[in-house]
Design an enzyme around this catalytic site. Structure first.
Site, PDB file in Angstrom:
ATOM      1  CD1 TRP A   1     -27.417  35.487  -4.717  1.00 17.48           C
ATOM      2  CD2 TRP A   1     -28.087  34.625  -5.991  1.00 17.48           C
ATOM      3  NE1 TRP A   1     -27.933  34.694  -3.724  1.00 17.48           N
ATOM      4  CE2 TRP A   1     -28.533  33.996  -4.465  1.00 17.48           C
ATOM      5  CE3 TRP A   1     -28.493  33.519  -6.570  1.00 17.48           C
ATOM      6  CZ2 TRP A   1     -29.228  32.490  -4.379  1.00 17.48           C
ATOM      7  CZ3 TRP A   1     -29.351  32.218  -7.064  1.00 17.48           C
ATOM      8  CH2 TRP A   1     -29.691  32.264  -5.799  1.00 17.48           C
TER       9      TRP A   1
ATOM     10  CB  CYS B   1     -24.358  34.420  -1.016  1.00 19.29           C
ATOM     11  SG  CYS B   1     -25.716  34.132  -1.602  1.00 19.29           S
TER      12      CYS B   1
END
Ligand code: SF4
Lengths: 251, 748
Positions: free
Chosen positions: B328, B413
């Site tokens: 991420w 996210c």
């Protein structure tokens, strides 16, 4: 209607509704599928819309209330409302009123029809229609009969000329089925028709597919084209090319 | 390399502002950025140099994929300076720095948890190092040990039964974004000076717990900044001073980020919002004749290559939960400035262009902050990149900017934070569907029969009564909120003590605003179940112990995801109710409690651990990801699903609400131009409707089926799954089937 009397509640047989992007007219669209169709196209992928009784009675008010929820979205996304089927002109009053009300909401409106019942569309209905998706199923009357089982080509051609005369934009759609609608001469005739009309913004050559086969099975019907394969890319390119040659915009 | 830097003013030609006096990168960007309103036609392809460097790495990927990891340094607990400098291709690299001394060689970070390190080593056929074992068992406690010493029994039970899962109690918590731009703009010495001033200011305060902790943390931060300089010096760079060129700006900020990834095996190690900042430097270089477009793109490409090879050592189970090998490295692109000017620059385009120059990839996790007001050329380029690569996610800038500010970035996210001003305590998530089953079963687990929540009278009768279920659910959610926050308080208290993010926190304001970011999974299953109980008739099937193990639903009931208010109102109610219960809890360090509706790919695992549900879902069946409607129950297309999700109030779920939409290319129009226009239109419509986040997968089923059968043909096939792009061929077969069976919107 007597002055001051409440208008009669107008309802129609609605099969379902859906939202789609880029395949039922420009942009993101709210698509109303009406139930009932007089034709029996061999390639039809929605035999579940053939019978009026397979729809639910819905009033125009109900449908407009649902559509209003999507109004903002489809407008921002550059789309509108498409009335499809089945055959929407089997219920011309309902269809006309639905288109008129959507138009009054400022939405772009499209009518998706075979044109077979084009005579039933009055001028008020067409005034409320920004675009007609006209399904021209064949170039020759015999083929049209073979494709549809029950229909005739002439009413569609008549309807197309009427649209051209009144200046209603059209997208001509042609479903390409190997062995049924792929003859060079067949396509040429459709291309002739399309090229001869003003207001044809594009021609959509739609490759036949078998994804509706399971619906026939569920209805206990035989799918006439169960053994027909989708057109291969070469055939698709050839047919599209025939329209392009006539100066038409093809997708 | 850095020969003349001392003779030039690193801030030459920059527009002045408060950023000169105080550490304030946002102010610098505001004053110096220049919006780019054009299209993508100026972009350039990869140079031979870029391809040569990239090819060298690509040659290693098949081996890494086959073995799970390419290489591990099992003997060196990683710190900022633990490893010697490493290179991919020393002659050709423009931006240097690796986590260890060789590419793809993973480091161990036992401070987060020794068990995770040793399990991972054994899983990959390596023996744990004895000296490391001794240090981290005898002399040095780990975060993981400390957490388990302090967990109360009910947290352990909730954890065991998977009603609370994914807790960062065995590894780094992540989701903290250092403002790595500060390293480039100010140089490290200035940052150390600023930290010292903060620390000195604390000398005047009494030495209470809080003050002692702050002083110690600041001392650690100063030490970490010193080590950062040392690490950069090892590569031949003096980063005590500000960066003077574009290349240096990228290099300096990358060093900052790299140092963070050397110390923290965080669940998400996000980058922030760097493109607009870097653009100021690249633009100056171009004006000064130091660089042309090819050179600028080359620097960005080289930087992104580095971001693509960030690696952490994790267990295969972890990778299974999160699908592949995620890091991420989220970079937030675009968005609008508070002054109404778009924060889109040529470098924003250049970052996206890497997906063409290097091919599609899930990392870095490129995230576009979308606003209908963005320039058309940028919108169309984003839509085009989505069509071609499916490797962008979108978040609604019109929600984020008012709630935070225009220098906000996404961690992981969907978690928004003001860069360098906010941090969060990552809280994974709880299973709302399982909680409903607990309510029905009086606190017993539906699979094991174990009493997990405090015993309450089970919901009786043959048919479930809506009011009775709701009352029981309310009690269960009270317990869940309390137990959950209790667990998080323990975790973050111990993480601060035993695995503190020294460097990342050195790149934050002091004092910092803290969030405690909780999350929920199973929303659509819980909502549809409540809808079934309310609008249909749900009969209960019990086993011999009275445990409700299955349900039979009669009658139709509205389902979430079809823009049907009856079902969607239940979803809104559930999100607001649980968020309110969480906010009533007292969080560690008085953090603000926020909540996300996000699962990433763990929806598969949540489903596996949840029994039959009253909506007719079978035991073990995957949940829908994030806030998505249940697979196959959204019958009116992507737009209807999007409108349902958009009803969930962002104010109650400030840590983000995730929607994954899969469209086939054909389902977006006939021609490429049309598809681009239509996809941009859908993004405008969704943002306008108040939707927060959208993953766009543009795929067809045939492609995916072929990729399942022939993974070797699709080494780079990227699929967006709820907040994250994953490499499809790295998914387990079960997850691949889940992706394939997901509703394909669009007329085929
Ligand atoms: S006109 Fe359309 S709905 Fe009617 S049968 Fe033909 S394809 Fe089917």
């Amino acid at each position: 209607m007597a002055p001051g009397a409440a208008p009669p509640v107008l309802d129609g047989a609605v099969h379902s509704w859906d939202t789609s992007i880029g395949v039922d007219g420009p942009g993101t669209r709210f698509v109303v599928f009406l139930a009932g169709c007089p034709l029996r196209c061999r390639y039809c992928h929605s035999p579940d819309t053939w019978y009026g009784r397979s729809g639910r009675r819905r009033t125009v008010d109900e449908m407009v209330a649902t559509i209003a929820r999507y109004r903002r979205f489809v407008q921002v996304a550059g789309g509108g409302v498409t009335v499809s089927g089945g055959e929407p002109l089997l219920q011309p009053r309902f269809t006309g009123e639905l288109l008129r009300r959507c138009h009054a909401l400022g939405l772009h409106t499209a009518l998706d029809t075979s044109g077979f019942l084009g005579d039933r569309a009055d001028d008020a209905l067409l005034d409320a229609t920004d675009l007609v998706l006209l399904d021209v199923k064949a170039g020759r009357p015999e083929t049209y009969r073979r494709v549809t089982g029950t229909g005739r080509l002439a009413p569609t051609l008549r309807f197309a000329r009427r649209l051209a005369d009144r200046g209603t934009p059209m997208w001509i759609r042609y479903v390409l089925v190997p062995g049924l609608t792929d003859a060079v001469d067949e396509v040429a005739r459709v291309a002739d028709v399309a090229a001869g009309l003003t207001g044809v913004a594009r021609v959509e050559v739609l490759p036949f597919h078998r994804l509706g086969a399971h619906k026939y099975a569920e209805l206990g019907l035989a799918f006439p084209l169960a053994d027909t394969a989708p057109p291969d890319p070469e055939l698709l390119a050839r047919v599209r090319g025939q329209f392009v040659e006539r100066g038409l915009t093809v997708t | 390399m850095n020969g003349n830097q001392r003779t030039v003013d690193p801030w030459r030609d920059f527009r002045d502002g408060p950023w000169r006096e105080t550490i304030d990168v946002a102010d610098f960007v505001h004053r110096n950025h220049e919006p780019y309103l054009g299209d993508a036609s100026f972009l350039t392809g990869p140079t031979e140099r870029t391809l040569a460097v990239w090819d060298r790495l690509r040659a290693l990927f098949p081996e890494e994929r086959r073995r799970g990891v390419y290489d591990i340094d099992a003997a060196t607990p990683s710190t900022i300076t633990a490893h010697a400098p490493g290179y991919v291709d020393r002659e050709r690299e423009l931006i240097v720095g690796l986590q260890t001394d060789a590419p793809l060689r993973r480091a161990i970070m036992p401070a987060g948890g020794l068990r995770m390190v040793e399990t991972a080593l054994r899983a990959y056929g390596r023996e744990p190092d004895r000296r490391v074992h001794e240090i981290f068992t005898r002399y040095r406690r780990t975060h993981n040990d400390a957490v388990f010493d302090a967990y109360p029994e009910d947290v352990l039970a909730a954890r065991r039964s998977h009603i609370v899962t994914g807790l960062p109690d065995a590894y780094g918590r992540g989701r903290i974004i250092g403002d790595y731009r500060r390293v480039a703009l100010y140089g490290v010495d200035r940052l150390i000076e600023e930290r010292r001033a903060h620390k000195a200011a604390l000398d005047g305060r009494r030495s209470t717990d809080d003050v002692i902790r702050d002083r110690e943390e600041l001392a650690e931060q100063i030490r970490a900044l010193g080590e950062l300089k040392e690490m950069a010096a090892g590569y031949g760079f003096d980063i005590s001073r500000p960066a003077a060129t574009g290349q240096q700006a990228i290099q300096w900020l990358y060093f900052g980020y790299l140092a963070a990834t050397k110390e923290q095996n965080g669940a998400a190690m996000s980058l922030g919002r760097t493109a607009g900042f870097v653009d100021v430097y690249l633009r100056r270089d171009i004006v000064e004749g130091r660089l042309d477009e090819t050179g600028a793109q080359e620097l960005v490409d080289d930087f992104v290559i580095k971001l693509r090879i960030i690696r952490f050592l994790r267990t295969p189970e972890y990778d299974q939960l999160f699908s592949g090998d995620p890091t991420w490295v989220t970079e937030s692109l675009g968005g609008m400035g508070a002054d109404g000017r778009p924060l889109v620059t040529r470098t924003t385009f250049r970052y996206l262009q890497t997906l063409y120059n290097l091919g599609p990839a899930p990392e870095p996790n490129l995230t576009v902050l979308w606003s209908p007001r963005l320039p058309d050329g940028f919108k169309r380029f984003c839509a085009q990149v989505s069509l071609d690569t499916s490797a962008i996610q979108y978040e609604n800038d019109e929600l984020i900017r008012p709630a935070y500010d225009d220098d906000t970035a996404i961690a992981c996210c969907v978690s928004a934070m003001r860069v360098g001003r906010d941090m969060q305590f990552f809280g994974a998530r709880v299973n709302l569907a399982k909680a409903l089953l607990y309510a029905i079963n009086g606190g017993r687990d539906e699979l094991t029969g174990e009493q997990v929540a405090p015993p309450t009278p089970p919901v009786g009768g043959e048919t479930l009564d809506h009011d009775e279920v709701l009352a029981a659910y309310d009690r269960t959610l009270d317990w869940l909120a309390q137990t959950y926050v209790d667990a998080l308080n323990v975790i973050h208290h111990q993480h601060d003590r035993y695995a503190y993010e020294r460097l990342e926190m050195a790149l934050h304001d002091h004092p910092v605003r803290r969030f405690m970011a909780t999350g929920v999974a199973g929303l659509s299953v819980a909502v549809d179940s409540l809808s079934a109980i309310r609008y249909g008739r749900v009969k209960v099937l019990r086993d011999e112990t009275g445990l409700a193990v299955d349900y039979a639903v009669e009658g139709e009931f509205p389902t979430y995801g079809n823009d049907d208010d009856r079902a969607d109102e239940i979803a809104v109610w559930l999100v607001e109710t649980f968020a309110a219960k969480l906010r009533r809890q007292r969080a560690y360090r008085d953090a603000e409690l926020t909540m996300s509706v996000l699962t990433i790919t763990s929806n598969v695992v949540y489903g596996r651990h949840t029994g039959n549900t009253p909506d007719g879902r079978r035991a073990g069946e995957p949940f829908a990801p994030g806030a998505n409607p249940m697979n196959g129950r959204d019958t009116h297309g992507l737009v209807a699903a999007a409108l349902s999700v958009a009803k969930l109030p962002y104010d109650a779920a400030r840590d983000g609400i995730s929607l994954t939409g899969t469209v086939t290319p054909d389902g977006l129009g006939h021609t490429r131009e049309e598809r681009i226009t239509n996809l941009a239109g859908v993004l405008d419509g969704y943002a306008d409707a108040g939707g927060f986040h959208l993953n766009v997968n543009v795929l067809d089923r045939a492609t995916l089926l072929d990729a399942m059968a022939h993974p070797e043909r699709y080494p780079q096939l990227t699929v967006r799954v709820s907040g994250y792009a994953v490499n499809f061929v790295r998914l387990t077969p079960e997850q691949q089937r889940d992706v394939v069976s997901r509703t394909f919107h669009g007329s085929l």
